[in-house]
Structure formats: structure tokens, C-alpha cells
Design an enzyme around this catalytic site. Sequence first.
Site: not given
Length: 677
Positions: A443, A486
Site C-alpha cells: 500500500t 494498518y
Amino acid sequence: MTVPARTFGFVEWFRQGEYERVEDALAGMAAAKATQLRTHLSWAEFYSPGGPEWFDWLIPKLGVAFDLLPCIHYTPPSLSRTGKSSGPPRRLLDYADFVDVILTRYGRHFTHIELWNEPNNLLDWDFTVDHEWLLFCEMIGAAAHWAQERGWKTVLGGPCPFDPNWLELMGQRGVLAKFSAVGLHGFPGTWDSADGSWQGWAEHHREMRRILDRHNPAAEVWITEAGYSTWRHDELGQLRQFLDLLEVPADRLYWYSWQDLAPEVAVQEGHFFDQRHYHLGVVDPAGRQKLLARALTEGGVAKARALSSLAAPSVARPSRPITILGGAGFIGANLAESLLKEGREVLVVDNFSRPGVERNLDWLKREHGERVHVAAVDLRDRQTTAEVVADAGAVFHLAAQVAVTTSLVDPFHDFAVNAQGTLNVLEGLRRTGRKVPAIFASTNKVYGGLEDVAMVEGAEAYAPADAAIRENGIGEWRNLDFCTPYGCSKGVADQYVLDYAKSYGLPTAVLRMSCIYGPRQFGTEDQGWVAHFLIRALRGEPITIYGDGKQVRDILHVADAVAAYRLLLDNIERISGRAFNLGGGPANAVSLRTVLREIERIAGRPLDLSYGDWRQGDQLYFVADTRKLTDTLGWQARTAWREGLDDLARWLQTGEGPVPATGAALAEDAPRHRVPA
């Protein structure tokens, strides 16, 4: 002839003061098509401070919503021979007197009443002071006789673990003759099978029926507790155990339970059991539906059966399939489709925890049949993860906990899925002794919040003050700077994947993705924002923008993302150990406001917008510099963002997605706000 649907109920114990949880549970159980509810009515709690007021609210509330079965158990410590709720009362008739109180006070809300719970279990009945269950038989016999005299039917609490000798003793003592039904408990795959005592529902039901036929042929067999713990994250296993239960020819079925226990909750008198006891619900402590609850809510038992069949493993798995972890998800399903169209054998690995994935799997199976192989595996389970990658020809690792918001609420869960799960995959591949290619979905959050990148605020969007960044975006040259749990968990996984190429020679590579969108995406407010906005717009539902809407992302159509994954695999030998940015780049860099204006055009109506506070970790700007991927492999984003939005909208309205094929009109009185120009 149509066979009537099998009815079922849930077991749920409610603790004093849980008014909101009761309301939520009742709504959830009703939506899941349950018709019955078994709950406890604790003698000990009733005579505690606030007890009568609590049950005065609770029992009528439950009785209106469901066919209610209250289970009356737990001795008040002040009346107990041991000072504990599991002890026999000093005066045995006190229990019958309490049953009489309950029938008088609440009896109009139920037809059956259960007397005690798991009487052969030391935590519920202390048989160390009642070795032959003589006190129990006298106490329960008197209460059952009085309840029947008053016109109610009685249910004897089920033994757990199942014990035919105990039941036979109850028959010989004349206890079974006083009951309309007798409970049967079982937790195959959770406790019973592990202890070697479980012989299967059919055998235990037959054994119980034989005992009842000797002592009370009219008595029914009720499965008053049956469950399966998802402590190993096996939600499909829970669904299949539930379906097995429906095949048992018992007269009633109660599934234990509706909701997981919170970790801080003691089960009984301060006892905290092992973790298996805390994961028996079909929804978790926060109310998230597990696979079984979601299936029952969306389509009842028929949907659960269809999903179980859909996710059945192949009889003969192919050797060296392309294995896609998270293969029923949005990107995974599109990637699988790309490979399957070329005649490849694909193993789809998924834990089916995300809503919509079963639709994607159904689509793949319809289109490609036996070449789609399925394994229901959660990557947190190290052993099954190693088994599922053992025969892989190549692995695409797309499985993840994908929301920043969720990671902030439960960082342990986030870490276990993203970091520990990825390590389980890598170790499983290393154990094969083969050089299995592995491509990992990372990501842009590994680059942090970009707070150090100076921004210029425009009327429509933020833009970097630095001309080079403005022209090309953020490149792999930028230092990693994990933020939010995250970002940390995905960043840890990102680095492990790259290091396994260096340390162990595994051919691995990483794609650090920006915002991917397209068909087969069931976007939510927490993840998949492009699809989420479009879904709500087409449904005529309001949209909440967190921040001012000027934040910029480079959105990329899923077809272009799939092409990148395919290129990395095809060239894995020369790019092993490297990470590449993957996004739409400057040509597809748009603010949320710009996207919303285009969605308004597609929907053909004004959008109902509101604004909320900025969310933690939200970057004002992220545009991927994809020149490294282009220069190395010749990849380019070929779908312009407006064209891509139209493509997504078409799919959403085909009936395959979450929007009705005809769309939905805005209510005439709904507030309408134009997207700011």
C-alpha cells in the site's frame, strides 16, 4: 411437494444493564431468520440488586420478539450449600418456589420453561456435594411437577458433555417422566471432538431417543445448545457445522450463540475459559457479522447451503496451480478471471469474511467451472496456510485487513492478519523447498502521511509545492514512514516479502498500490471509496466526506492493476526482491470533489453530501510515481478515470453488484447538496 424450511433459534445470555445490546441482538437474530430464543433467567441474578427490574424489562422484550425458552438456574449464593451459584440450595423446595414466582410474573411470555443448565457439569451443578445427584433429582423433580401443574411444559437441561449414563439415571429416578422435552448439547469440532467423546449428532440423538423411549416416550429431544468456535478463524467451518445441525431429526434446534463474548467477560462466577469459549457467536463483540450470520441474513438457510457448496474444495486439486490469497476479493477475483480466461488452473484461497466475496466466487465458478479450485483458509492459521501453498506454482498475496479505521480500533487483529499472516505465507513457501514466485499487494500507506511534503491548497484540490512531485508523484525513492497500525502491519509485511528474496532466495516482489477501483468491488465507507461513493449515489443514499474533499488520489482501474500483477509474475526472475508503486499516476490524479462531480453526472441527480472530521492517517495528497514500473516492465495505465467510472457504474447496475439493476430514485424530501465547484 415443497419441504418446509427448518426452523431454528439462537442461545444468548444477556447480562444486567445490556439494554442496547439486547435491542441490537433481537434485530440481528430476526434478520437472520431465527424464530426461537433460549436465554437464561438466573435465580442468583434475580435476587441481586436491580435484578427484578432488569428481568421485568428483559423477559417481555424477548417474549414479544421470539418463541422464548427461559432457562432457570444458578442458586443465589446466600441460599447455596457451598456459597456458590453452582451449589444445591440448602432448602431444595426454594427452587420450585422461585419457578413459581417466575411463572406468575412472566409466564404469559413463554409456553416452555427449562430447568437448570448442564447439570452434569461441575461449573453449573456442584456434584462433588451431590455425588449421586439425589439432591438434584429431588429439587428438579419438585419444580417440574409444580410447573406442569400450573400448565407449562418443562424442558430438562441438557448434559454437557453428553452422558447417556446420567440420562439413564434420571430415567430410573423418575425425573425424565416429568419433562416434555430433554436438552442435548454438543460442540463438534470445538470441545467434544477434541476430547474424543463426540460420536456425531445422529448417534447421540439415537442414544438419547432410546433412553427416552424407555422412560418417557412422549418426551421430545431438543438440541438446546450446539455451536462451533471460530477461535481458529474458521468461519466457513462454523457455517457447515450449523448446516449439519439442521439435518438432525431433533424437535427443536438452538445455535450457541448469537454474539461472541468480550474478552473481559467472565463466563460464570469469575471463570475465564480458554479462547474457544469466547468465539462461539455468529457475530463478534463489535457486532460484525461472521460468514454464517451474513449468509442467514442475506438469504436464510438456502444462502448458507449455497455458500457451503460454492466453497467446497475440489476433489482433485491441480498440481502447481496459480494460488491467489484473497482470491474472492475485488482485485483477486479480477486477477483470477484474467488467468482463467487463458485456461489456467486457479486456486482461490479466502476466509470469506468480507461481504460480497461469495458473489465474486459464484461468478468465477459459473464462468469457469472446474478450473476454479477453492480453499477456505484464514492466513492466521499457520498450519493450514502452509498446506494451502504447498502445491502452488505461484502465489499472489492479496489477502489482508484493508481498513485504516479498523486497524485503529483493533491493532492486534490488524497485525495478526497483515503481518503474521504474511509471515505464515512466506514460511509456508520456504517449507516447500521450491522457488515459488510470490507477489505481494502492499500500500502507499508505507510512505506515511506525507506531512513533510509542502502542499498548496487550491479551490478544488491540494497539490505539492514541489514541481517535480507535482509532475511525477511520490516515487520509491521516498523513505518508508509507517503510520497508523494498518500502515505498520502492511509495511512490516512489505519488508518481510522483500527480505525473503534476499535471505532465502524466494522470488518475491511487491506492488505498493494507490486507489484501485472497478467491477466486482463492494466498496464501504472504510475501504474502496470510489465504489462506495458510486454505490450510494446510484442508490440515492447520502454520502459523508471526511475532511474537505480536496484530498487527491491517483485512481487506477482494476484491469490495469491486474496487468501489473501479471507482468511482475512473468518477469519475476529479473525483478525479484524489488518493490514498485502501482497507481493511476498524474494523468489519473483527482480530488474527491472532482470524482463526486463526475458521479453526479453518472447518477443523473444531485448528491446528498455531508462532511465529517478528518480521519487519522488520511493523506492530503498521494499520487504514485509509476515510472519505475513503466521503465522496467513497460506497464502503463490504459484506462482514463472517467472511462473507468462509467465501466464501474455499468457493472454496479447489472444486478451482479450491490445496486439494483434499475437504480434507485432519491426520496423527494431528501436534502440535496451540489458538489462544491
